[in-house]
Design an enzyme around this catalytic site. Structure first.
Site, PDB file in Angstrom:
ATOM      1  N   HIS A 127       0.785  -1.073  -0.056  1.00  0.00           N
ATOM      2  CA  HIS A 127      -0.071   0.089   0.176  1.00  0.00           C
ATOM      3  C   HIS A 127       0.935   1.152   0.009  1.00  0.00           C
ATOM      4  O   HIS A 127       1.490   1.478   0.938  1.00  0.00           O
ATOM      5  CB  HIS A 127      -0.821  -0.031   1.189  1.00  0.00           C
ATOM      6  CG  HIS A 127      -2.055  -0.789   1.207  1.00  0.00           C
ATOM      7  ND1 HIS A 127      -2.995  -1.024   1.979  1.00  0.00           N
ATOM      8  CD2 HIS A 127      -2.468  -1.765   0.193  1.00  0.00           C
ATOM      9  CE1 HIS A 127      -4.161  -1.710   1.582  1.00  0.00           C
ATOM     10  NE2 HIS A 127      -3.577  -2.451   0.227  1.00  0.00           N
TER      11      HIS A 127
ATOM     12  N   TYR B 147      -9.162   5.257   7.500  1.00  0.00           N
ATOM     13  CA  TYR B 147      -9.261   5.644   8.971  1.00  0.00           C
ATOM     14  C   TYR B 147     -10.298   6.569   9.184  1.00  0.00           C
ATOM     15  O   TYR B 147     -10.154   7.864   8.558  1.00  0.00           O
ATOM     16  CB  TYR B 147      -7.946   6.188   9.811  1.00  0.00           C
ATOM     17  CG  TYR B 147      -6.814   5.063   9.926  1.00  0.00           C
ATOM     18  CD1 TYR B 147      -6.136   4.711   8.849  1.00  0.00           C
ATOM     19  CD2 TYR B 147      -6.876   4.308  11.147  1.00  0.00           C
ATOM     20  CE1 TYR B 147      -4.913   3.731   8.797  1.00  0.00           C
ATOM     21  CE2 TYR B 147      -5.960   3.379  11.100  1.00  0.00           C
ATOM     22  CZ  TYR B 147      -4.940   3.051  10.085  1.00  0.00           C
ATOM     23  OH  TYR B 147      -4.045   2.142  10.149  1.00  0.00           O
TER      24      TYR B 147
ATOM     25  N   PRO C 286      -4.337   0.132  18.923  1.00  0.00           N
ATOM     26  CA  PRO C 286      -4.026  -0.205  17.354  1.00  0.00           C
ATOM     27  C   PRO C 286      -4.045   0.615  16.374  1.00  0.00           C
ATOM     28  O   PRO C 286      -3.584   0.225  15.141  1.00  0.00           O
ATOM     29  CB  PRO C 286      -5.043  -1.345  17.303  1.00  0.00           C
ATOM     30  CG  PRO C 286      -6.140  -1.018  18.320  1.00  0.00           C
ATOM     31  CD  PRO C 286      -5.623  -0.235  19.390  1.00  0.00           C
TER      32      PRO C 286
ATOM     33  N   LYS D 108       1.267  -0.261  15.029  1.00  0.00           N
ATOM     34  CA  LYS D 108       2.277  -0.166  15.387  1.00  0.00           C
ATOM     35  C   LYS D 108       2.987  -1.465  16.389  1.00  0.00           C
ATOM     36  O   LYS D 108       4.126  -1.709  16.467  1.00  0.00           O
ATOM     37  CB  LYS D 108       2.837   1.117  16.204  1.00  0.00           C
ATOM     38  CG  LYS D 108       3.051   2.219  15.386  1.00  0.00           C
ATOM     39  CD  LYS D 108       3.933   2.424  14.679  1.00  0.00           C
ATOM     40  CE  LYS D 108       4.041   3.427  13.270  1.00  0.00           C
ATOM     41  NZ  LYS D 108       4.441   2.594  11.801  1.00  0.00           N
TER      42      LYS D 108
ATOM     43  N   TYR E 224       4.115   6.561  10.132  1.00  0.00           N
ATOM     44  CA  TYR E 224       3.123   5.432   9.566  1.00  0.00           C
ATOM     45  C   TYR E 224       3.958   4.318   8.918  1.00  0.00           C
ATOM     46  O   TYR E 224       3.773   3.176   9.345  1.00  0.00           O
ATOM     47  CB  TYR E 224       2.136   6.016   8.687  1.00  0.00           C
ATOM     48  CG  TYR E 224       1.088   4.851   8.429  1.00  0.00           C
ATOM     49  CD1 TYR E 224      -0.208   4.695   9.402  1.00  0.00           C
ATOM     50  CD2 TYR E 224       1.075   3.927   7.357  1.00  0.00           C
ATOM     51  CE1 TYR E 224      -1.188   3.947   9.315  1.00  0.00           C
ATOM     52  CE2 TYR E 224      -0.014   3.065   7.225  1.00  0.00           C
ATOM     53  CZ  TYR E 224      -1.090   2.932   8.207  1.00  0.00           C
ATOM     54  OH  TYR E 224      -2.032   2.108   7.986  1.00  0.00           O
TER      55      TYR E 224
HETATM   56  C1  PHB Z   1      -5.865  -4.552  10.757  1.00  0.00           C
HETATM   57  O1  PHB Z   1      -6.031  -4.835   9.708  1.00  0.00           O
HETATM   58  O2  PHB Z   1      -6.183  -5.457  11.721  1.00  0.00           O
HETATM   59  C2  PHB Z   1      -5.573  -3.240  11.296  1.00  0.00           C
HETATM   60  C3  PHB Z   1      -4.952  -2.434  10.298  1.00  0.00           C
HETATM   61  C4  PHB Z   1      -4.554  -1.060  10.432  1.00  0.00           C
HETATM   62  C5  PHB Z   1      -4.589  -0.568  12.033  1.00  0.00           C
HETATM   63  C6  PHB Z   1      -5.365  -1.555  13.088  1.00  0.00           C
HETATM   64  C7  PHB Z   1      -5.675  -2.713  12.695  1.00  0.00           C
HETATM   65  O3  PHB Z   1      -4.311   0.557  12.224  1.00  0.00           O
END
Ligand code: PHB
Ligand code: APR
Length: 394
Positions: A73, A201, A293, A297, A384
Site C-alpha cells: 500500500h 481511518y 491499534p 504499530k 506510519y
Molecule cells: C488490521 O487490519 O487489523 C489493522 C490495520 C490497521 C490498523 C489496525 C488494525 O491501524
C-alpha cells in the site's frame, strides 16, 4: 537438567522471530509457550507491516510467502467531514507499507522454526522464571504431566502483556506508564472485497471506524464501541449498519457485506515499562509495551525490539562484549516512546472521547490543518511507514 543459551517465554511473533534470528547466528534457544500450536497459529491480530519488519522477516528466512501474498500500500485515507483524503505515503516518504496478517506472519515463522529443528514446547504450563540476577537463570514449567527445569544464560520475556516475565520482576525495580482509553474496538472479519484498495481511518461524530483488509477477498473492519459492550448485542447486520454510517458516503456505498468469519471486542491501552532489562531477563514486544491499534504499530515495535536483542546477544556470544546487551533497554525505549506517542496522537484525532463540542472542533481543525499541510502530512507519513533504524541489519 536441560540447558540452553536463551530461554524464550512465549511463541508469539516476538518469541518465534527472536529464536529464528538467534539460530541463524549460532545461538541456541528453547521456546516455551502456554497455548497449543493451533491456538497460536489461529489468533487474529492486526496486519500492517513496516518495511523494516518485512526486511527482518525476509532476513529470518520467513518472508517468502509474505513477499508473494502481501498487498503493498502506497497510501491510506483519512475520512472526516463526509470526505476522504488520501495520505500519499510513497510520495511523502519514498516508502510504503505491506498488508499481511499477523496470523500469517506467525504461521510462517512457526514453519521456518520447525523446519530448522527448533525446540518449541507448546502447552508448557506453570512457567516460572528465577535467578535472572545471577549468571545462570532457571525456568521451571510443566509439560505432559511432568515438571521440568531449564537452565540458561538469558531469559527473553516474549510472553505478551499478560505474561509471567514482567510479573516476576520486583515492582520497585521498574516504573510503568499507562493510559487506558474510554472505548474499545469491535472488529469483524468477512470474506468480502474491501471498499477501496487502501485502508481508511474515519473520524465520525458517532465514533471512529476503520476499513482494513487481509487480501482482496477478505476485509477487516473496526468500529469504536463502549468498554462495556457485549458481542451478543452486535449481530452482523448492526455492525455493517454502524460501519456504513461512520464512513464517507462514497466509501459506505462501496462496502460489500457478508457473514462474519470472526468478531471480537478489544480494549485500547498505551503501556510502557522501564527499564526493559533486569539482570539477565529482557522484556520483548507486548510484554514490555502496548499501543492502541490505531496506526498498527504493535507488531512492528515487537519486531524492532527483536532486531536490537538478537544483535546484542549475537555480539555477546561472538565476542563476549556486553555493551549492546546493556544498551538494549535504552535503545528500544527511544523507538517505543515515539511509537507510543504516534499511536496515542492518531487515536486522539480519530476517536470520539466525549460529547464536548470544543474537543470535536479541535479534532476537525487538526484534520483540516493536517490534510492541507505538506509538513504535517510528512510527519504522519514518516511515522506510519516506520521511523528509520539507527543500525543496518547484520
Ligand atoms: C488490521 O487490519 O487489523 C489493522 C490495520 C490497521 C490498523 C489496525 C488494525 O491501524
Ligand atoms: N507461559 C508461556 N507462554 C505465555 C505465558 C506464560 N506464562 N503467558 C503468555 N504466553 C504466550 C502467549 O500465549 C502468546 O502466545 O506468549 C505469547 C505472547 O505473544 P503476543 O501476545 O502475540 O506478543 P508478542 O509476540 O510480543 O507480539 C506482539 O502481538 O499482541 C500483538 O499488538 C501486538 O502485534 C503485536 C504483537
Amino acid at each position: 537438567m536441560a540447558r540452553t543459551q536463551v530461554a524464550i517465554i512465549g511463541a508469539g511473533p516476538s518469541g518465534l522471530l527472536l529464536s529464528q534470528l538467534l539460530h541463524q547466528h549460532g545461538v541456541d534457544s528453547v521456546v516455551l509457550e502456554r497455548r497449543s500450536r493451533e491456538y497460536v497459529a489461529g489468533r487474529i491480530r492486526a496486519g500492517v507491516l513496516e518495511q523494516g519488519t518485512v526486511d527482518l522477516l525476509v532476513q529470518a528466512n520467513a518472508g517468502e510467502r509474505m513477499l508473494n501474498e502481501r498487498l503493498v500500500h502506497d497510501g491510506f485515507a483519512l475520512g472526516f467531514a463526509g470526505k476522504s483524503f488520501r495520505v500519499d505515503l510513497r510520495g511523502l516518504t519514498g516508502n510504503a507499507v505491506s498488508v499481511y496478517g499477523q496470523t500469517e506472519v506467525t504461521k510462517d515463522l512457526m514453519e521456518t522454526r520447525i523446519a530448522a529443528g527448533a525446540r518449541l514446547i507448546f502447552e508448557a504450563h506453570d512457567v516460572s522464571v528465577e535467578g535472572f540476577d545471577r549468571a545462570h537463570p532457571t525456568v521451571h514449567y510443566s509439560h505432559g504431566g511432568r515438571t521440568h527445569t531449564l537452565t540458561c544464560d538469558f531469559i527473553a520475556g516474549c510472553d505478551g502483556y499478560h505474561g509471567v516475565c514482567r510479573q516476576s520482576i520486583p515492582t520497585e525495580a521498574m516504573q510503568s506508564f499507562e493510559r487506558i482509553y474510554p472505548f474499545g474496538w469491535l472488529g469483524i472479519l468477512a470474506d468480502v472485497p474491501p471498499p477501496a484498495h487502501e485502508l481508511i481511518y474515519s473520524n465520525h461524530e458517532r465514533g471512529f471506524a476503520l476499513c482494513s483488509m487481509r487480501s482482496v477477498h477478505r476485509s477487516r473492519y473496526y468500529v469504536q464501541c463502549g468498554l462495556d459492550e457485549k458481542l451478543e448485542a452486535w449481530p452482523d447486520v448492526r455492525i455493517w449498519d454502524e460501519l456504513r454510517r461512520r464512513l464517507p458516503a462514497s466509501v459506505a456505498d462501496a462496502v460489500v457485506t457478508g457473514p462474519s468469519v470472526e468478531k471480537s471486542i478489544a480494549p485500547l491501552r498505551s503501556f510502557v515499562v522501564e527499564p526493559l532489562k533486569f539482570g539477565r531477563l529482557f522484556l520483548v514486544g507486548d510484554a514490555g509495551h502496548i499501543v492502541p491499534p490505531t496506526g498498527a504499530k504493535g507488531l512492528n515495535l515487537a519486531a524492532a525490539d527483536v532486531r536490537v536483542l538478537y544483535r546484542a546477544l549475537a555480539e555477546y556470544y561472538r565476542t563476549g562484549r556486553e555493551e549492546l546487551i546493556d544498551g538494549y533497554s535504552a535503545q528500544c525505549l527511544r523507538r517505543i516512546w515515539k511509537a507510543v506517542r504516534f499511536s496515542w496522537w492518531f487515536t486522539s484525532i480519530t476517536h470520539k472521547f466525549s460529547e464536548d463540542p470544543f474537543s470535536r472542533r479541535m479534532q476537525l481543525a487538526e484534520l483540516d490543518y493536517l490534510t492541507g499541510s505538506s509538513a504535517a502530512l510528512t510527519s504522519v507519513a514518516e511515522n506510519y511507514v516506520g521511523l528509520p533504524f539507527e543500525n543496518p541489519p547484520i
